[in-house]
Design an enzyme around this catalytic site. Sequence first.
Site, PDB file in Angstrom:
ATOM      1  N   ASP A 111       0.847  -1.181   0.000  1.00  0.00           N
ATOM      2  CA  ASP A 111       0.000   0.000   0.000  1.00  0.00           C
ATOM      3  C   ASP A 111       0.887   1.236   0.000  1.00  0.00           C
ATOM      4  O   ASP A 111       1.961   1.232   0.603  1.00  0.00           O
ATOM      5  CB  ASP A 111      -0.937   0.031   1.205  1.00  0.00           C
ATOM      6  N   THR A 112       0.423   2.288  -0.670  1.00  0.00           N
ATOM      7  CA  THR A 112       1.182   3.530  -0.784  1.00  0.00           C
ATOM      8  C   THR A 112       0.309   4.710  -0.393  1.00  0.00           C
ATOM      9  O   THR A 112      -0.860   4.777  -0.795  1.00  0.00           O
ATOM     10  CB  THR A 112       1.687   3.723  -2.231  1.00  0.00           C
TER      11      THR A 112
END
Length: 190
Positions: free
Chosen positions: A69-70
């Site tokens: 996830d970013t």
Amino acid sequence: MQNLILASSSPRRKELLENLQLTFTISSSDVDESFDPKLSPEEVVMELAERKAQAVFKKNRDAFVIGSDTIVVANNQILGKPADEAEAVQMLKTLSGSQHDVFTGVTILSPTSSTRFYEKTEVWFWELTDDEIRSYVKSGEPLDKAGAYGIQQLGSMLVKKIHGDYFAVVGLPVARTRRELKRLGYHLPY
């Protein structure tokens, strides 16, 4: 043969993992991406990456599963994917002419062990005109990206410089991910 699964439907993460010349499948994990606002950015991305990996691992306990996830953090505020063009414009105005941080969290689960980590990259934007922002938003590119930009495509024209892992900004720190897979016992082709 060991199974490797990317728990993401992101075309960017798929492409980055393909660059490692690994054989893998994709299993999208539709998990709740809400988070406790009291968590640090590092904790947020690692928790979300773990949720994604766990959702896929529950059905594939014999595989190595990568979840990622970013998020983008500017002025101590987490910027996720914009809901619409107006929000994308506002995010880009916030990032214009300043420095922000991109955090990418990764969880790798295997039949015998697991690991979690994150990478933080500092990104500086050029001072952007309203016309530049509107034109970029009209391209449609910002609407499915954290912070309303993609560094690897048209968004590259917004970025003045970075300090850290470029690939983490794209969505997956590939060198670190490869090293962690090897450490967990995944048999790499090289």
